[in-house]
Design a protein around this motif. Structure first.
Motif, PDB file in Angstrom:
ATOM      1  N   LYS A  58       2.151  -3.591  -2.952  1.00 37.08           N
ATOM      2  CA  LYS A  58       2.232  -2.301  -3.660  1.00 37.08           C
ATOM      3  C   LYS A  58       3.101  -1.317  -2.870  1.00 37.08           C
ATOM      4  O   LYS A  58       3.920  -0.597  -3.439  1.00 37.08           O
ATOM      5  N   GLN A  59       2.941  -1.305  -1.540  1.00 34.06           N
ATOM      6  CA  GLN A  59       3.751  -0.427  -0.695  1.00 34.06           C
ATOM      7  C   GLN A  59       5.223  -0.830  -0.737  1.00 34.06           C
ATOM      8  O   GLN A  59       6.106   0.034  -0.809  1.00 34.06           O
ATOM      9  N   CYS A  60       5.485  -2.140  -0.690  1.00 37.60           N
ATOM     10  CA  CYS A  60       6.868  -2.631  -0.728  1.00 37.60           C
ATOM     11  C   CYS A  60       7.520  -2.320  -2.071  1.00 37.60           C
ATOM     12  O   CYS A  60       8.715  -2.029  -2.135  1.00 37.60           O
ATOM     13  N   LYS A 102       7.093   0.245  -3.923  1.00 41.44           N
ATOM     14  CA  LYS A 102       7.548   1.644  -3.903  1.00 41.44           C
ATOM     15  C   LYS A 102       8.693   1.833  -2.908  1.00 41.44           C
ATOM     16  O   LYS A 102       9.688   2.493  -3.218  1.00 41.44           O
ATOM     17  N   LYS A 103       8.541   1.261  -1.711  1.00 37.84           N
ATOM     18  CA  LYS A 103       9.531   1.478  -0.651  1.00 37.84           C
ATOM     19  C   LYS A 103      10.903   0.897  -0.998  1.00 37.84           C
ATOM     20  O   LYS A 103      11.923   1.529  -0.756  1.00 37.84           O
ATOM     21  N   ASP A 131       6.261   0.626  10.727  1.00 38.78           N
ATOM     22  CA  ASP A 131       5.055   1.189  10.111  1.00 38.78           C
ATOM     23  C   ASP A 131       3.769   0.441  10.469  1.00 38.78           C
ATOM     24  O   ASP A 131       2.686   1.010  10.399  1.00 38.78           O
TER      25      ASP A 131
END
Length: 135
Positions: free
Chosen positions: A75-77, A79-80, A117
């Motif tokens: 999910k983070q990837c 967006k990133k 991160d």
């Protein structure tokens, strides 16, 4: 190196060396203020480039060994890197764990993201890119 005879005096350093040689491997992972001790040696996080159906893909596996949830990481990837991400079981009958598949060739970006991160040291990252054979 021979074992000392019963009743023989040995130095503290020698005793400590003998005890440590009998211990198994372990590592600890710190995540969100919690510390987990795990058996064995940590596996490297593999970040590999692949092609499937005319698309470039980036596959990431072994995140669980560093207390990173694959679903949350995907999910983070997403967006990133502004791309599509899915989480699938590792291929193979006896494989356990999940693999994050990112659409696009973002191997170096993912490695940098994990180092910056998530504070994963470079010795625990294994980037694999395909050589395109161009000159």
């Amino acid at each position: 190196d021979e074992r000392p005879a019963i009743g023989e005096r040995i130095s503290f350093a020698r005793a400590l060396e003998d005890i440590i040689s009998q211990c198994g491997d372990w590592y600890q992972v710190e995540s969100d203020g919690k510390v987990e001790v795990r058996k064995g040696r940590p596996q490297r996080i593999v970040v590999a480039e692949d092609r499937q159906g005319g698309h470039n893909l980036t596959n990431i596996r072994n995140l669980e060994h560093f207390a990173i949830e694959p679903e949350a990481f995907a999910k983070q990837c997403q967006k990133k890197f502004s791309t599509s991400c899915t989480v699938v079981p590792l291929p193979g009958k006896n494989e356990k764990g999940m693999e994050v598949v990112i659409q696009g060739s973002v191997v170096s970006e993912v490695v940098q993201y994990l180092r910056k991160d998530f504070s994963i040291h470079k010795e625990f990252l294994e980037p694999r890119t395909k050589d395109k054979g161009r000159k």
